[in-house]
Design an enzyme around this catalytic site. Structure first.
Site, PDB file in Angstrom:
ATOM      1  N   LYS A  73       4.646  -7.308   0.642  1.00 20.19           N
ATOM      2  CA  LYS A  73       3.843  -6.704  -0.432  1.00 20.19           C
ATOM      3  C   LYS A  73       4.699  -5.905  -1.421  1.00 20.19           C
ATOM      4  O   LYS A  73       4.565  -6.069  -2.641  1.00 20.19           O
ATOM      5  CB  LYS A  73       2.757  -5.822   0.195  1.00 20.19           C
ATOM      6  CG  LYS A  73       1.858  -5.140  -0.816  1.00 20.19           C
ATOM      7  CD  LYS A  73       0.607  -4.573  -0.226  1.00 20.19           C
ATOM      8  CE  LYS A  73       0.688  -3.797   1.028  1.00 20.19           C
ATOM      9  NZ  LYS A  73       1.776  -3.024   1.455  1.00 20.19           N
ATOM     10  N   THR A  75       7.943  -6.145  -1.848  1.00 21.90           N
ATOM     11  CA  THR A  75       8.853  -7.093  -2.495  1.00 21.90           C
ATOM     12  C   THR A  75       8.150  -7.796  -3.651  1.00 21.90           C
ATOM     13  O   THR A  75       8.731  -7.971  -4.733  1.00 21.90           O
ATOM     14  CB  THR A  75       9.351  -8.126  -1.464  1.00 21.90           C
ATOM     15  OG1 THR A  75       9.923  -7.438  -0.363  1.00 21.90           O
ATOM     16  CG2 THR A  75      10.382  -9.051  -2.071  1.00 21.90           C
ATOM     17  N   ARG A  96       4.949   3.902  -3.227  1.00 19.43           N
ATOM     18  CA  ARG A  96       5.042   5.112  -2.406  1.00 19.43           C
ATOM     19  C   ARG A  96       6.476   5.343  -1.941  1.00 19.43           C
ATOM     20  O   ARG A  96       7.287   4.435  -1.909  1.00 19.43           O
ATOM     21  CB  ARG A  96       4.145   4.982  -1.164  1.00 19.43           C
ATOM     22  CG  ARG A  96       2.673   4.902  -1.471  1.00 19.43           C
ATOM     23  CD  ARG A  96       1.877   4.644  -0.202  1.00 19.43           C
ATOM     24  NE  ARG A  96       2.182   3.336   0.374  1.00 19.43           N
ATOM     25  CZ  ARG A  96       1.848   2.960   1.590  1.00 19.43           C
ATOM     26  NH1 ARG A  96       1.192   3.795   2.382  1.00 19.43           N
ATOM     27  NH2 ARG A  96       2.137   1.761   2.037  1.00 19.43           N
ATOM     28  N   LYS A 107      10.003  -0.459  10.697  1.00 23.00           N
ATOM     29  CA  LYS A 107      10.167  -1.024   9.361  1.00 23.00           C
ATOM     30  C   LYS A 107      11.629  -1.140   8.946  1.00 23.00           C
ATOM     31  O   LYS A 107      12.044  -2.137   8.351  1.00 23.00           O
ATOM     32  CB  LYS A 107       9.415  -0.169   8.325  1.00 23.00           C
ATOM     33  CG  LYS A 107       7.904  -0.240   8.463  1.00 23.00           C
ATOM     34  CD  LYS A 107       7.210   0.627   7.440  1.00 23.00           C
ATOM     35  CE  LYS A 107       7.279   0.027   6.055  1.00 23.00           C
ATOM     36  NZ  LYS A 107       6.437   0.755   5.094  1.00 23.00           N
ATOM     37  N   ALA A 275      -1.673   4.288   5.009  1.00 24.43           N
ATOM     38  CA  ALA A 275      -2.857   3.538   4.593  1.00 24.43           C
ATOM     39  C   ALA A 275      -3.865   3.368   5.710  1.00 24.43           C
ATOM     40  O   ALA A 275      -5.032   3.072   5.443  1.00 24.43           O
ATOM     41  CB  ALA A 275      -2.454   2.174   4.054  1.00 24.43           C
ATOM     42  N   PHE A 303      -0.704  -1.636   3.571  1.00 24.34           N
ATOM     43  CA  PHE A 303      -1.257  -2.559   4.556  1.00 24.34           C
ATOM     44  C   PHE A 303      -2.155  -3.609   3.900  1.00 24.34           C
ATOM     45  O   PHE A 303      -1.967  -3.957   2.739  1.00 24.34           O
ATOM     46  CB  PHE A 303      -1.982  -1.808   5.665  1.00 24.34           C
ATOM     47  CG  PHE A 303      -1.071  -0.987   6.538  1.00 24.34           C
ATOM     48  CD1 PHE A 303       0.116  -1.519   7.032  1.00 24.34           C
ATOM     49  CD2 PHE A 303      -1.374   0.327   6.871  1.00 24.34           C
ATOM     50  CE1 PHE A 303       0.967  -0.778   7.828  1.00 24.34           C
ATOM     51  CE2 PHE A 303      -0.521   1.079   7.662  1.00 24.34           C
ATOM     52  CZ  PHE A 303       0.647   0.529   8.148  1.00 24.34           C
ATOM     53  N   PHE A 383       8.957 -18.560   1.516  1.00 27.19           N
ATOM     54  CA  PHE A 383      10.043 -18.606   2.492  1.00 27.19           C
ATOM     55  C   PHE A 383      10.684 -19.987   2.411  1.00 27.19           C
ATOM     56  O   PHE A 383      10.003 -20.984   2.111  1.00 27.19           O
ATOM     57  CB  PHE A 383       9.525 -18.352   3.908  1.00 27.19           C
ATOM     58  CG  PHE A 383       9.276 -16.902   4.232  1.00 27.19           C
ATOM     59  CD1 PHE A 383      10.032 -16.246   5.192  1.00 27.19           C
ATOM     60  CD2 PHE A 383       8.285 -16.188   3.586  1.00 27.19           C
ATOM     61  CE1 PHE A 383       9.805 -14.912   5.494  1.00 27.19           C
ATOM     62  CE2 PHE A 383       8.047 -14.857   3.879  1.00 27.19           C
ATOM     63  CZ  PHE A 383       8.811 -14.218   4.845  1.00 27.19           C
ATOM     64  N   TRP A 411      11.996 -13.030  -3.937  1.00 28.50           N
ATOM     65  CA  TRP A 411      12.935 -12.555  -2.911  1.00 28.50           C
ATOM     66  C   TRP A 411      14.303 -13.205  -3.102  1.00 28.50           C
ATOM     67  O   TRP A 411      15.342 -12.546  -3.021  1.00 28.50           O
ATOM     68  CB  TRP A 411      12.386 -12.867  -1.518  1.00 28.50           C
ATOM     69  CG  TRP A 411      13.244 -12.343  -0.402  1.00 28.50           C
ATOM     70  CD1 TRP A 411      13.196 -11.112   0.168  1.00 28.50           C
ATOM     71  CD2 TRP A 411      14.306 -13.053   0.253  1.00 28.50           C
ATOM     72  NE1 TRP A 411      14.156 -10.995   1.155  1.00 28.50           N
ATOM     73  CE2 TRP A 411      14.852 -12.178   1.229  1.00 28.50           C
ATOM     74  CE3 TRP A 411      14.848 -14.335   0.127  1.00 28.50           C
ATOM     75  CZ2 TRP A 411      15.907 -12.531   2.059  1.00 28.50           C
ATOM     76  CZ3 TRP A 411      15.910 -14.699   0.951  1.00 28.50           C
ATOM     77  CH2 TRP A 411      16.420 -13.806   1.905  1.00 28.50           C
TER      78      TRP A 411
END
Length: 558
Positions: A73, A75, A96, A107, A275, A303, A383, A411
C-alpha cells in the site's frame, strides 16, 4: 536476477536539499525548520498563510485485508505520487510516520519499497524528527501527574480503581500489557493496577493527528478523560492542569515533516496512529497543508479498507471537512491466491482458479468503498511471477464490479511503472464523479453506529455486547458524547474478528470486549475480539537482523 534491497536503493538516492523540495510547493526557506539537509518541519506561519487557498484533489490509497504475501500500500502511494508528477501534475504525498515497535517486530520498515520509496529511509524508520518521543513524553507527563495528584491528597477525589489513563512506550512489549504500579511502600504512592499501550495507540497521538493548530491541540488535550470519581463523574486532563505543559512538549511535533521521494517529489510524513486500535491516518494538518500547496494529494489509510479507509471516511474526513475524489484499492495476485486458499510456499505457481476464488475479498472492499459514493480504481501491484491469465482474471472481476483494475510496476520501475495508474486516477479525480457521504450521521446512537459499521462494512450478522458495554455507551450518550464517531479496533487480517477467516466471510458476529471514550480526540474506541493495544514481538523479530555495518550504516531495515 538479483534485486537490490530497499535500503540499498535508498542509500543510492540522489537527494535534493530540502529547501529545493519545499520550493516545489511554494514553501520558502524561512518557513522550513531543517533537521539536517534532507528533512524539515513546515512552520505554523506558512500553514496559516495558505488556509484560504483553493483545495487540491484528494486521492486515498487503501488495500485489501493484509496477507503474508504482501500488498504494498505505501509503495503504491509513493509510486502513484511519483507517477502523477511524471505526467505533469503537481502532486504531493502524505503518509504516516513509522512506529519503532512494528519496525523491530515484523515490518522492518515503512517508507515504501523498491523504486517507490520516501527518503531518508533509515531516519524515517527510526527516530526521524522525534515526534513519537514527544508524544510518549507528553503522555507520560500526564500519567505522572495523575499519580502525583493522588499522592498529595487526591483533591479531585479520583477513584484509584477507575484511573483509565494507561502508560505508553513506542515498542512492542507484551510484558507491559498489565502491570502493578506504586509498589514499595508509602513513599511511592498507592498501589494500583495499570498497563502500557504502544505509543501509536495513545489518545495524544490521535489528537495530534486531528488538531488544526496548537490552540486546538491544547483544548483537545484538556478534554481527555483520565479517571472517574466514586460517583462515576469524569476527571479531565484540564482538571489536573496538565494540558499546557503537554502542549509545550508537543509544540515542534505538531508541525508536519517534509521529505522527498527517490524521484525528488515532495512528501509529508506526519503522525502515525495505528489503524486497528486507532484511526490509522496521517495528520489533518499535513493533509490540509498539502491540499493547499499541491493540485493532487495522495494519502493512505492503514491496513485494509475495512479498517483504515472506513476510519478515514468516518473519522478523519468528518472531523476535518475533507472528501476524497478517488480511492485506489491495492491488491496483488499473490494475495488473491492466498485468499483463494493457496499456501504461501505455493504462490509462485500459476493458479487462475485460486485467483478467481480469492477475488471475493477484493470485491467486498470495492462494494464497501462504492457505498461511500467514491469512485474506485484497483491497483494491481505487480510481482515478477504474476501470470497474464491471473492478471486478466482480476481485471475481468473488477470490471464486473464497476471499477477499473490497472497493473502498476512502480516497485521495479518507479514513476514510469505507474503512468497508466496515474493517468486514470487523475482523470477520475478531475471528473467530479465523487459523491462522498459518510456511513452514518452524527445523531445516530453509539450502539447503532457500531452496528452499522459491523453489518455494512464487515457484513456481520450482529454485534455482541453485554449489559456492561451497553450501559457504558448509554452513559456516555447521556453525558453528551453520543454525537461522536466510533473507532473500531479489530484484527486487520479479516472482515471478521477471527484473523484466520479470509475472503469475504458471512454468518459471523462482532463481539465487543471493551469500549474507551477518547473525548479529546473525539471518538469512541470499540475493542473487538482479541485485539491488543500493546502488540508483542514475533518469535524472530526484525530486530535480530538490524545492525550497523563496518561503515557505520544501518543494515536490516527493509
Amino acid at each position: 536476477m538479483a534485486f537490490k534491497s530497499d535500503i540499498e536503493i535508498a542509500r543510492e538516492a540522489r537527494k535534493l536539499p530540502i529547501v529545493e523540495i519545499g520550493a516545489k510547493l511554494g514553501i520558502g526557506s524561512e518557513d522550513l525548520l531543517p533537521y539536517g539537509h534532507d528533512k524539515a518541519k513546515v512552520s505554523q506561519r506558512f500553514i496559516d498563510s495558505v488556509r484560504d487557498r483553493p483545495t487540491g484533489k484528494l486521492i486515498l490509497v487503501t488495500a485489501i485485508n493484509p496477507t503474508p504475501a504482501g500488498e504494498g500500500k505505501t509503495t503504491t502511494t509513493v509510486g502513484l505520487g511519483d507517477g502523477l508528477n511524471a505526467i505533469g501534475k503537481r502532486a504531493a504525498i502524505c503518509i504516516r510516520e513509522a512506529s519503532l515497535g512494528p519496525n523491530f517486530g515484523m515490518k522492518g520498515g515503512a517508507a515504501g519499497g523498491g523504486y517507490a520509496q520516501i527518503v531518508p529511509m533509515e531516519d524515517m524508520n527510526l527516530h526521524f524528527t522525534g515526534d513519537f518521543h514527544a508524544i510518549t513524553s507528553a503522555h507520560s507527563l500526564l500519567a505522572a501527574m495523575i499519580d502525583n495528584h493522588i499522592y498529595w491528597g487526591n483533591g479531585l477525589d479520583i477513584d484509584i480503581r477507575r484511573v483509565v489513563w494507561r502508560r505508553v512506550v513506542d515498542m512492542n512489549d507484551r510484558a507491559l500489557r498489565q502491570v502493578t504500579a506504586s509498589l514499595g511502600g508509602v513513599a511511592n504512592g498507592f498501589p494500583r493496577e495499570t498497563g502500557f499501550d504502544i505509543t501509536v495507540a495513545s489518545e495524544v497521538m490521535a489528537i495530534l493527528c486531528l488538531a488544526t493548530d496548537l490552540t486546538d491541540l491544547e483544548r483537545r488535550l484538556g478534554n481527555m478523560i483520565v479517571a472517574y470519581r466514586r460517583d462515576q463523574s469524569p476527571v479531565f486532563c484540564r482538571d489536573l492542569q496538565a494540558q499546557g505543559a503537554m502542549t509545550v512538549l508537543l509544540k515542534d511535533a505538531m508541525q508536519p515533516n517534509l521529505v522527498q521521494t527517490l524521484e525528488n517529489n515532495p512528501a509529508f510524513v506526519h503522525g502515525g496512529p495505528f489503524a486497528n486500535i486507532a484511526h490509522g491516518c496521517n495528520s489533518v494538518i499535513a493533509t490540509t497543508t498539502a491540499l493547499k500547496t499541491a493540485d493532487y494529494v495522495v494519502t493512505e489509510a492503514g491496513f485494509g479498507a475495512d479498517l483504515g479507509a472506513e476510519k478515514f471516511m468516518n473519522i478523519k474526513c468528518r472531523k476535518a471537512g475533507l472528501k476524497p475524489d478517488c480511492v485506489v484499492l491495492v491488491a496483488t495476485i499473490r494475495a488473491m491466491k492466498m485468499n483463494g486458499g493457496i499456501a504461501k510456499d505455493a504462490l509462485a505457481e500459476e493458479n487462475v482458479a485460486a485467483v478467481k476464488k480469492g477475488c471475493s475479498n477484493l470485491g467486498r472492499h470495492i462494494d464497501n468503498l462504492h457505498g461511500f459514493g467514491v469512485p474506485v480504481v484497483v491497483a494491481i501491484n505487480h510481482f515478477s511471477g504474476d501470470g497474464e491469465a491471473e492478471v486478466a482474471a482480476v481485471q475481468d472481476y473488477v470490471t464486473g464490479r464497476g471499477a477499473d483494475a490497472i497493473v502498476s510496476r512502480h516497485w521495479a520501475d518507479g514513476s514510469e511503472g505507474a503512468i497508466d495508474l496515474a493517468r486514470r486516477v487523475a482523470e477520475i479525480a478531475d471528473s467530479g464523479a465523487s459523491q462522498f457521504a459518510q456511513l452514518y450521521p452524527d445523531e445516530m446512537s453509539l450502539m447503532d453506529k457500531i452496528r452499522t459499521v459491523a453489518t455494512r462494512i464487515y457484513h456481520a450478522d450482529d454485534v455482541l455486547a453485554d449489559k456492561r458495554i451497553r450501559d457504558q455507551l448509554r452513559q456516555w450518550q447521556d453525558q453528551g458524547y453520543g454525537h461522536l464517531p466510533v473507532c473500531m479496533a479489530k484484527t486487520q487480517y479479516s472482515f471478521s474478528t477471527d484473523p484466520n477467516l479470509r475472503g469475504a466471510p458471512t454468518g459471523h458476529s462482532v463481539p465487543i470486549r471493551e469500549v474507551r471514550l477518547s473525548a479529546g480526540a473525539g471518538f469512541v474506541v470499540v475493542i473487538c475480539g482479541e485485539i491488543m493495544t500493546m502488540p508483542g514481538l514475533p518469535r524472530h523479530p526484525s530486530a535480530e537482523k538490524i545492525r550497523l555495518n563496518e561503515a557505520g550504516e544501518v543494515e536490516g531495515l527493509f
